[in-house]
Design an enzyme around this catalytic site. Structure first.
Site, PDB file in Angstrom:
ATOM      1  N   PRO A   2       0.909  -1.265   0.028  1.00 21.35           N
ATOM      2  CG  PRO A   2      -0.092  -1.185   2.034  1.00 21.35           C
ATOM      3  CD  PRO A   2       1.022  -1.666   1.518  1.00 21.35           C
ATOM      4  CD  GLU A   3       4.294   2.665  -3.596  1.00 17.50           C
ATOM      5  OE1 GLU A   3       4.510   3.895  -4.026  1.00 17.50           O
ATOM      6  OE2 GLU A   3       4.776   1.413  -4.177  1.00 17.50           O
TER       7      GLU A   3
END
Length: 271
Positions: A2-3
DNA sequence: AAAAGCCCCTGGATGC
DNA sequence: TGCATCCAGGGGCTTT
């Protein structure tokens, strides 16, 4: 996983549905990165008012206090009226009148932290050092260029550090630098103002396009509805070592910077 | 102050 | 098939 795009896509997938829900109970699994620090009398009865994002954190605003959620490397959220029995990697359930919000996180680098307010010590510890939000007007050239100027580390690592601009992780750092035509090893302080502007626009563009594509699903990311993302199919360099550059055909190169893989095109990113 | 290294944890891919 | 090794989307903490 997750960015910024994946976190934002997750937020968008359940924020409207959970807003207004009353909390019924909380279930914690194995310890995550930090103790949750929940109030002794729990959260039952509190109302989820909104879901915001700051960097890679999700903020669940309650009528009193807030929950900070981080997905770490392997976390994902799901929100459904009914959830199956908790599996070994389900470490947080927030049961509400509208459904159950569940965090699945095999590696447990993620976090769920309660804070009494955004100004409290617990919240400031996590959010205090964060840089500017790249998808807002606050992400301007003057401050960005000045910030780069005072850093001598390779620009890739300055982007990843998150204290200048938030949300850019390992995939999107390589992608943004490719778009801007900048070599990831270039010292940040040596980037000219025009090239800083190219990079600023590239960061904005790549993150916005990734959000539009539902994020990147490399192995297991999905939003709170269980839907995968598709931006990885459009990656120009990330995870493409040895494959031809989509622009010039030169083989994409892979190096290591700070124990992380970096990908770039030696021809399109000469300096 | 800034940069570099180490570490947290599990699981999948690869090599012998 | 079994076992060892390496690698993975993050980021805080300690040491230089």
């Amino acid at each position: 996983m997750p960015e910024l795009p994946e976190v934002e896509v997750t937020r968008l997938s359940f924020a409207d549905r959970i807003a207004g829900a009353r909390i019924e109970s909380v279930r914690l699994g194995k310890p995550l990165r930090w103790p949750a620090g929940l109030p002794a009398n729990g959260l039952a009865g509190r109302v989820v008012q909104a879901v915001r994002r700051r960097g890679k954190y999700l903020l669940l605003d309650l009528d009193e206090g807030l929950l900070l959620l981080h997905l770490g490397m392997s976390g994902s959220l799901s929100f459904a009226a009914r959830q199956p029995a908790a599996g070994v990697h389900d470490h947080f359930d927030l049961a509400t009148t509208r459904g159950v919000l569940r965090l699945n996180d095999p590696r447990r680098f993620g976090a769920v932290v309660y804070a009494h307010s955004e100004d409290s010590a617990e919240a400031v510890k996590l959010l205090g050092g964060l840089g500017v939000e790249p998808l807002t007007e606050a992400f301007g050239l003057d401050a960005f260029h000045a910030g780069l100027k005072r850093r001598h580390a390779p620009v890739k690592q300055v982007l990843l550090a998150g204290d200048l601009v938030v949300g850019v992780g390992n995939i999107y750092a390589s992608e943004a630098l490719f778009m801007a035509g900048i070599r990831p090893t270039l010292r940040a302080s040596r980037i000219s103002r025009p090239r800083a502007e190219k990079l600023r626009l590239a960061v904005r563009d790549v993150l916005a396009r990734a959000v539009a594509k539902g994020g990147s699903t490399l192995r297991d990311f999905s939003n709170a509805d269980g839907q995968a993302g598709y931006f990885q199919l459009e990656a120009m360099v990330y995870d493409r070592a040895g494959q031809p550059c989509r622009v010039c055909g030169t083989p994409v190169k892979s190096i290591r910077q700070g124990q992380r893989a970096t990908y770039f095109c030696p021809h399109c990113q000469k300096s």
